[in-house]
Enzyme design. Structure first.
Site, mmCIF file in Angstrom:
data_model
loop_
_atom_site.group_PDB
_atom_site.id
_atom_site.type_symbol
_atom_site.label_atom_id
_atom_site.label_comp_id
_atom_site.label_asym_id
_atom_site.label_seq_id
_atom_site.Cartn_x
_atom_site.Cartn_y
_atom_site.Cartn_z
ATOM 1 N N LYS A 79 0.855 -1.197 0.000
ATOM 2 C CA LYS A 79 0.000 0.000 0.000
ATOM 3 C C LYS A 79 0.888 1.242 0.000
ATOM 4 O O LYS A 79 1.925 1.257 0.687
ATOM 5 C CB LYS A 79 -0.909 -0.038 1.234
ATOM 6 C CG LYS A 79 -1.924 1.090 1.294
ATOM 7 C CD LYS A 79 -2.860 0.916 2.501
ATOM 8 C CE LYS A 79 -3.879 2.017 2.623
ATOM 9 N NZ LYS A 79 -4.800 1.828 3.764
ATOM 10 N N SER A 155 -9.764 1.992 2.791
ATOM 11 C CA SER A 155 -8.879 2.725 1.917
ATOM 12 C C SER A 155 -7.857 1.856 1.166
ATOM 13 O O SER A 155 -7.272 2.323 0.194
ATOM 14 C CB SER A 155 -8.109 3.768 2.730
ATOM 15 O OG SER A 155 -7.269 3.146 3.671
ATOM 16 N N SER A 179 -9.931 -0.318 7.005
ATOM 17 C CA SER A 179 -9.366 -0.207 5.656
ATOM 18 C C SER A 179 -8.666 -1.437 5.101
ATOM 19 O O SER A 179 -8.300 -1.447 3.927
ATOM 20 C CB SER A 179 -8.393 0.963 5.595
ATOM 21 O OG SER A 179 -9.118 2.143 5.443
HETATM 22 N N1 GLN Z 1 -13.076 4.259 6.187
HETATM 23 C C1 GLN Z 1 -12.486 4.685 7.418
HETATM 24 C C2 GLN Z 1 -12.134 6.138 7.338
HETATM 25 O O1 GLN Z 1 -12.322 6.726 6.322
HETATM 26 C C3 GLN Z 1 -11.320 3.830 7.753
HETATM 27 C C4 GLN Z 1 -10.065 4.227 7.115
HETATM 28 C C5 GLN Z 1 -8.910 3.358 7.459
HETATM 29 O O2 GLN Z 1 -9.059 2.316 8.104
HETATM 30 N N2 GLN Z 1 -7.725 3.803 7.086
HETATM 31 O O3 GLN Z 1 -11.669 6.712 8.293
#
Ligand code: GLN
Length: 447
Positions: A79, A155, A179
């Protein structure tokens, strides 16, 4: 045999038996990426030539003691929020569009330098890991390989889509509020968010430091356990890293689960959870029952406050962590400015996208003198309640079973207009980060 359809443990077996070389495996992935990337958009940066060169080197050395019986020569994807020496780390943001880290993150060091895995490149994500669909990336929209009109989740959408599309055999993601798990779920692959502190965060660009955790996205559970075993472990460069002995997480995989106590929190099956998701969960419960597990209902009633608590804490920490991107020490620098204040303002205005700005504003607000007690402090108290309730749950049950996402993969643009709608897709995952699970970190420390 189609090489890119194999799991990592199958690839490893073929490498060990000399039925495949690292070069053959890497070449198969390079071809697959060249074929599929234009449809999927999984990568921000590819390092395919470097990968092929390294594969050739490893094949030459494969008989040496150092590389025998190891995962050396197997490719992976990373990532784009984990620092990689000499290769761009952008966090899918204009702010870091040209950032090249001078060092490797601990996980990268372990996998690429020590274990000699081969990186195929850096995977797309929501900007600074803020989002649930990978649509907030500054560079591109990653598509769900199963249906190109739908999002891969986020994400870590690039990581999940690349694994699902056989463009990498496995990948690293990061999980602050879901994410890893949510995109893995939306792409039909395996995602694991490790216990907070189990995997070093050194070199992971911070979003919300008390919640962030790096973990595996893989094709099957065995690969997930293998990758976790490779990246877990104490790191003195990360002060929140748990000082626990290294473990082989594959050891208990094939044990039977007779008598395993599974708790199903009823709050995760209420309104807002889509029918298909409920049905899939019910089917899974039936399988566990047939395998001899005991299923019981449990209530985690503070869960309903978890989403609000998460967004207060995550935004507060993000607003502080992202302060370093000022166009001077780090990040994009605006060309037009008249004075220092202007330089900060213009650099940050140009460098960050709308979602990141929204979070910085929210976070600054909940930390401000007048609102700190009402929001941030209260959220920290609720955080303790959530932790306590999960701990109580684990006194009665060995594991708790919940859905990962309340809905299946949605269409592009469906939720971008209304941020609250997008935030609601995290409803099933955030309480786990708030509580630092899957294990209670203090029980981890005392072992
Ligand atoms: N979707 C969540 C957010 O936007 C989680 C993001 C993540 O785990 N990096 O904060």
């Amino acid at each position: 045999m189609n090489i890119t359809e194999l799991t990592v443990h199958e690839l490893r077996e073929k490498l060990d038996k000399k039925e495949l070389t690292s070069e053959e495996i890497t070449k198969a992935y390079v071809d697959r990426i060249n074929d599929k990337e234009k449809d999927i958009n999984a990568f921000v940066t590819t390092t395919l030539d470097e990968a092929l060169n390294k594969a050739k080197e490893i094949d030459k050395e494969k008989n040496s003691e150092k590389l025998e019986n190891s995962y050396a020569g197997i490719p992976l994807g990373i990532k784009d929020n984990m620092c990689t020496k000499g290769v761009k780390t952008t966090c899918s943001s204009r702010m870091l569009e040209n950032f090249i880290a001078p060092y490797d993150a601990t996980v990268v060091n372990k996998l690429v330098n020590e274990e000699n895995l081969i990186s195929l490149g850096k995977l797309n994500m929501d900007e600074f890991a803020m989002g649930s669909s990978t649509e907030t990336s500054y560079f591109k929209k990653t598509k769900n390989p199963w249906d190109l009109s739908r999002v891969p989740g986020g994400s870590s959408g690039g990581s999940a889509a690349a694994v699902a599309a056989n463009m990498v055999p496995w990948a690293l993601g990061s999980d602050t509020g879901g994410s890893i798990r949510q995109p893995a779920s939306l792409c039909g692959v395996v995602g694991l968010k490790p216990t907070y502190g189990l995997v070093s965060r050194y070199g992971l660009v911070a979003f919300a430091s008390s919640l962030d955790q790096i973990g595996p996205i893989t094709k099957d559970v065995e690969d997930s356990a293998i990758l976790l075993s490779l990246i877990a472990g104490h790191d003195e460069k990360d002060s929140t890293s748990a000082n626990v002995p290294k473990k082989d997480y594959t050891k208990n995989l094939k044990k039977d689960i007779k008598g395993l106590k599974i708790g199903v929190p009823k709050e995760f099956f209420g309104d807002g959870i889509n029918k298909d998701v409920k049905e899939a969960l019910e089917k899974a419960i039936e399988v566990y029952k047939e395998l001899g597990a005991e299923i019981g209902e449990i209530s985690i009633d503070v869960a309903e406050y978890a989403l609000a608590t998460y967004y207060i804490i995550a935004c507060a920490e993000a607003s502080s962590n992202l302060g370093r991107f000022d166009g001077i020490r780090y990040g994009h620098r605006a060309k037009d400015f008249e004075n220092l204040k202007d330089l900060y303002k213009n650099s940050r205005s140009e460098g960050f996208g709308a979602e990141v700005k929204r979070r910085i504003i929210l976070g600054t607000y909940v930390l401000s003198a007048g609102y700190y007690d009402a929001y941030y402090k209260k959220a920290q108290k609720v955080r303790t309640l959530v932790q306590n309730e999960f701990s109580r749950g684990f006194e009665r049950y060995d594991v708790l079973l919940t859905p990962t996402s309340p809905i299946t993969a949605f269409k592009f643009g469906e939720k971008t207009e209304n941020p609250l709608e997008m935030y609601l897709s995290d409803i099933c995952t955030v309480s786990v980060n708030i509580a630092g699970l899957p294990r209670n970190i203090s029980s981890l420390r005392s072992r």
